[in-house]
Design an enzyme around this catalytic site. Structure first.
Site, PDB file in Angstrom:
ATOM      1  N   LYS A  25       0.836  -1.209   0.000  1.00  0.00           N
ATOM      2  CA  LYS A  25       0.000   0.000   0.000  1.00  0.00           C
ATOM      3  C   LYS A  25       0.868   1.254   0.000  1.00  0.00           C
ATOM      4  CE  LYS A  25      -2.850   0.807   3.688  1.00  0.00           C
ATOM      5  NZ  LYS A  25      -2.656   2.171   4.197  1.00  0.00           N
ATOM      6  N   SER A 170       6.885   8.931  12.304  1.00  0.00           N
ATOM      7  CA  SER A 170       5.780   8.689  11.376  1.00  0.00           C
ATOM      8  C   SER A 170       6.251   8.940   9.953  1.00  0.00           C
ATOM      9  CB  SER A 170       4.607   9.619  11.712  1.00  0.00           C
ATOM     10  OG  SER A 170       3.797   9.809  10.570  1.00  0.00           O
ATOM     11  N   GLN A 172       4.379   9.115   7.494  1.00  0.00           N
ATOM     12  CA  GLN A 172       3.453  10.036   6.822  1.00  0.00           C
ATOM     13  C   GLN A 172       3.885  11.485   7.035  1.00  0.00           C
ATOM     14  OE1 GLN A 172      -0.539   8.984   7.992  1.00  0.00           O
ATOM     15  NE2 GLN A 172      -0.491   7.089   6.820  1.00  0.00           N
ATOM     16  N   ASP A 318       1.512  -1.260  11.918  1.00  0.00           N
ATOM     17  CA  ASP A 318       0.213  -1.714  11.413  1.00  0.00           C
ATOM     18  C   ASP A 318      -0.089  -3.169  11.772  1.00  0.00           C
ATOM     19  OD1 ASP A 318      -0.312   0.754  10.316  1.00  0.00           O
ATOM     20  OD2 ASP A 318       0.538   0.250   8.367  1.00  0.00           O
ATOM     21  N   ARG A 392      -7.712  -3.361   9.245  1.00  0.00           N
ATOM     22  CA  ARG A 392      -6.777  -4.246   9.949  1.00  0.00           C
ATOM     23  C   ARG A 392      -7.426  -4.897  11.183  1.00  0.00           C
ATOM     24  NH1 ARG A 392      -2.597  -3.538   6.609  1.00  0.00           N
ATOM     25  NH2 ARG A 392      -2.001  -1.404   6.081  1.00  0.00           N
TER      26      ARG A 392
HETATM   27  C1  S3P Z   1       2.202   4.737   6.252  1.00  0.00           C
HETATM   28  C2  S3P Z   1       2.723   5.038   7.464  1.00  0.00           C
HETATM   29  C3  S3P Z   1       2.170   4.580   8.753  1.00  0.00           C
HETATM   30  C4  S3P Z   1       1.165   3.449   8.568  1.00  0.00           C
HETATM   31  C5  S3P Z   1       0.246   3.665   7.419  1.00  0.00           C
HETATM   32  C6  S3P Z   1       1.022   3.848   6.120  1.00  0.00           C
HETATM   33  C7  S3P Z   1       2.849   5.269   5.040  1.00  0.00           C
HETATM   34  O1  S3P Z   1       1.531   5.667   9.379  1.00  0.00           O
HETATM   35  O2  S3P Z   1       0.428   3.264   9.754  1.00  0.00           O
HETATM   36  O3  S3P Z   1      -0.611   2.551   7.265  1.00  0.00           O
HETATM   37  O4  S3P Z   1       2.576   4.764   3.937  1.00  0.00           O
HETATM   38  O5  S3P Z   1       3.642   6.205   5.156  1.00  0.00           O
HETATM   39  P1  S3P Z   1       2.386   6.670  10.308  1.00  0.00           P
HETATM   40  O6  S3P Z   1       3.487   7.144   9.470  1.00  0.00           O
HETATM   41  O7  S3P Z   1       1.485   7.806  10.672  1.00  0.00           O
HETATM   42  O8  S3P Z   1       2.801   5.851  11.487  1.00  0.00           O
END
Ligand code: S3P
Length: 432
Positions: A25, A170, A172, A318, A392
């Protein structure tokens, strides 16, 4: 099959076979985003055709990017770094936190106005963690509760580079700032408290950006020329995790999962299952597009509880709901700490997995930053559980159902399509 949004899982006597899981993903999202900002065509093979990644495709299509979908391949006709156009309507990310947070970084670098929103879960999740640094870089962002909650209205343009210490590990947040850094004059730096997944760094380099990694600091140089590439997306280890735990806890099982992404920032689940005593083997293959991959083989195992936290958490963030299921089937106590981030995922995952597993008779309790599970009690079926609209949680509870004394029903199971379309069929194939 999910009927009326309910998934029925019957206990299984054995899981056997060789399977593939859908594409990663995180990598699928990033491939569409960077492909859109690149010059030329990006060909993505093994793209995750789940709802979250399709939301990313739709958002970039609304900004003028042509994308063609054919089975699990996507062709993205890049517009170049400065080629996106103002969307005519609100950009809807559905349930996808990765889309809204990463795309906000890109939108911060655009001089046009965009409004981004998502479903009821997205509208509850914290956005201040990305809007704060993006505002420091010079973007104008308005959102509910002082920019903390979506919908967000974003307009930006030429940004200032910053050096930013993220309060939580994180990917993200890190990726949002790095993507904004593409539009800043000079080097933008992000420093994390612990290392989170590094797919953005790897892929930005692969497309031609200058990226430096120095311990927990990552720097990107603004205004690169990105060039369209071919990307083979590996299987998602976060989806493989459900089969790894299922194979370990269902008696008389042997499951082979082919071509799974084995990026070391994601393989915490393998380390934990091995430490719990899982009969798990890895056969590494060669990586050709910057992401390691390999085959995983799991057999029925006798598991023992363990304690973990700290740096391991971002490497399996996750997977914690399904690790709780493994812990419920393990001897002794499992304690998971430093995982408060789970409270702000698609649902409050600490609460949701506790509620679900407690209904199945598992001795599990919430900790302020994690979970404590006393394993070894029989898992009770004959119950109806709620996924809380979280993919999940739905799949973790389904795995618990495989070893329950009777069948279980999971409500709001359509959420599974967010990341693992075909999950139930795959389980049925392994059980037949
Ligand atoms: C992700 C980062 C994770 C994860 C999410 C996908 C990504 O979140 O939980 O399912 O693709 O960068 P966080 O970075 O907020 O922990």
């Amino acid at each position: 099959m999910v009927v009326n949004n309910e998934l029925i899982i019957e206990p299984k006597k054995g899981l056997n076979g060789t399977v593939r899981v859908p594409g990663d993903k995180s990598i699928s999202h990033r491939a569409v985003m960077l492909g859109s900002l690149a010059d030329g065509v990006t060909r993505i093979k093994g793209f995750l055709m789940g709802e979250d990644c399709l939301s990313t495709v739709r958002c970039f299509q609304e900004m003028g990017v042509a994308a063609e979908i054919n089975e699990d391949n996507v062709l993205v006709y890049g517009k170049g770094l400065h080629g996106l156009s103002e969307p005519q309507d609100v950009l809807d990310v559905g349930n996808s936190g990765t889309t809204i947070r990463l795309m906000s970084g890109i939108l911060a670098g655009q001089s046009f106005i965009s409004v981004v929103t998502g479903d009821s879960s997205i509208r509850k999740r914290p956005m201040g963690r990305v809007t704060k640094p993006l505002k420091e870089m010079g973007a104008t962002i308005l959102g509910r509760q002082k920019g903390e909650l979506a919908p967000l209205t974003i307009s930006g343009g030429s940004l200032r580079p910053i050096s930013y210490k993220t309060p939580v590990a994180s990917a993200q947040i890190k990726s949002s700032i790095l993507l904004a850094g593409l539009f800043a004059n000079g080097w933008t730096e992000v420093i994390e408290p612990e290392k989170s997944r590094d797919h953005s760094e790897r892929m930005l380099r692969y497309f031609g950006a200058e990226v430096e990694v120095d311990g927990l600091a990552v720097r990107i140089k603004g205004h690169p020329t990105l060039t369209g590439r071919e990307i083979q997306v590996p299987g998602d280890i976060s989806s493989a995790a459900f089969l790894l735990v299922a194979g370990a806890i269902v008696p008389d099982s042997r499951v082979v999962i082919k071509d799974v992404g084995l990026n070391p920032t994601r393989t915490g689940i393998i380390d934990v299952l091995k430490e719990m005593g899982a009969n798990l083997k890895i056969i590494e293959n060669t990586a050709d597009t910057g992401e390691p991959l390999g085959d995983l083989i799991v057999e029925t195992s006798s598991l023992q509880g363990i304690e973990f936290g700290g740096q391991l958490i971002p490497r399996l963030v996750d997977e914690i709901p399904v690790i709780a299921v493994a812990a419920a089937c393990a001897g002794g106590i499992t304690e998971i700490r430093d995982a408060a981030e789970l409270k702000v995922k698609e649902s409050n995952r600490i609460e949701a997995i506790c509620q679900g597993l407690q209904k199945m008779g598992v001795d599990i309790e919430e900790l302020p930053d994690g979970l404590r599970i006393k394993g070894g009690k029989p898992i009770r079926g004959g119950v109806t559980l709620d996924s809380q609209h979280d993919h999940r949680i739905a799949m973790a509870l389904a795995v618990a159902g495989l070893v329950a004394d009777k069948g279980i029903t999971i409500k709001n199971a359509e959420a599974i399509n967010v990341s693992f379309p075909g999950f139930k069929n795959l389980l049925d194939t392994l059980a037949s």
